[in-house]
Design an enzyme around this catalytic site. Sequence first.
Site, PDB file in Angstrom:
ATOM      1  CG  ASN A 193      -2.114  -0.845   1.157  1.00 44.18           C
ATOM      2  OD1 ASN A 193      -2.811  -0.886  -0.045  1.00 44.18           O
ATOM      3  ND2 ASN A 193      -2.614  -1.294   2.158  1.00 44.18           N
ATOM      4  CD  GLU A 220      -2.514  -6.756   6.766  1.00 43.37           C
ATOM      5  OE1 GLU A 220      -1.481  -6.619   7.030  1.00 43.37           O
ATOM      6  OE2 GLU A 220      -3.546  -6.116   6.481  1.00 43.37           O
TER       7      GLU A 220
END
Length: 367
Positions: free
Chosen positions: A251, A286
């Site tokens: 990210n 995640e």
Amino acid sequence: MLLLGGTLLGGWLMQRRHHYLPWAATSYALVGLALGWQTLMPPEELHRWALVTGVMYLLGAWSFARGIAGYYGVSARPLLGAAIASVVLGTMYYYSQVEPDVWTRLYWLNAGLGLLQLLPAPAILRRGPAAGWLERSMYWSYVLFAINTSIRPLLSLALGRMKEGDSAFGFYWMMMLGITLLFVLLFAVLLLAVTVRDAMSALRAERNVDPLTNLLNRRAFREAAEPRLRDRRRGPWTLLVGDIDHFKDINDRWGHAYGDRVLQTVAGALTQQVRSDDLVARFGGEEFVLLLRTDLAGAEAIAQRIRAQLSEEKNLLPSSQRLTISFGIAPIAGLDQLAAALAHADALLYEAKQSGRDRIHVARPAI
């Protein structure tokens, strides 16, 4: 009919994806307006406005056919419908303005209405009834409606041979109106039932499904796991907790769009490697949790296949960087052990991360 049409329109405003509802609402509104107009009109004025009410009836009939066709995903054959309506309106003009004859006009109107409403019938009947009691009810209701529509011109022809004072006239007329009202109510109830059911399903999906990955969320996972784990005869069961390696770096380096793609790719790999009775959920971020109907060795084999599939995703990340995932695997014997088994698998996952990531740590089998 006007009230039912408004209700169907309200159903469409609630479920915009049901594109057949505005057509059904239009049908009810047009036919309801035409019936109301003719009811309030003096009998001697009927022939003067026959074409106007005829257009409303014919357009209402085709709108209903269009709505039913849209429900089944078939064509309402608009060009053929326009041709039928043109012939009927031409005949009605002659028997209302040139040579007024209410019974001939009624016969031609009912024949036209029947043909318009039957336009999607061949395609619908070839499909057969779908699964689900609402779908079967809709299908067989339409079959009965098609039969009724086919014989209505014959009833109109029979009415034309009677005088208004005959007792049989009143019987046939009330029977036709009663049957029409029955189908109007039946289709309205079924269409609204489908709309409400789909709205509830959509709300349930929003409550239970992670919108990004289309996997179960934490709440839905626990609800779905309960009946499975209560039945000890269905085991063995194993919990597999997975976490994408270096997801924060993905990210930070390439943006959240890449992160979303990674999450969706992992979700796809998880669902492809499990069976239909297994559960796959995204618990947040995640982290993914799987409830597998297999033993520890079987769960480890599934985890290995997931890792192998993800490692083949060469173009997922820039610079051909390989995507990896770590797993912790723990057995679970029943519902009362769910929290403890999740904690155990999570601890094994932490060990896998601490050991260098891209690893699978499996609980030691009980001796």
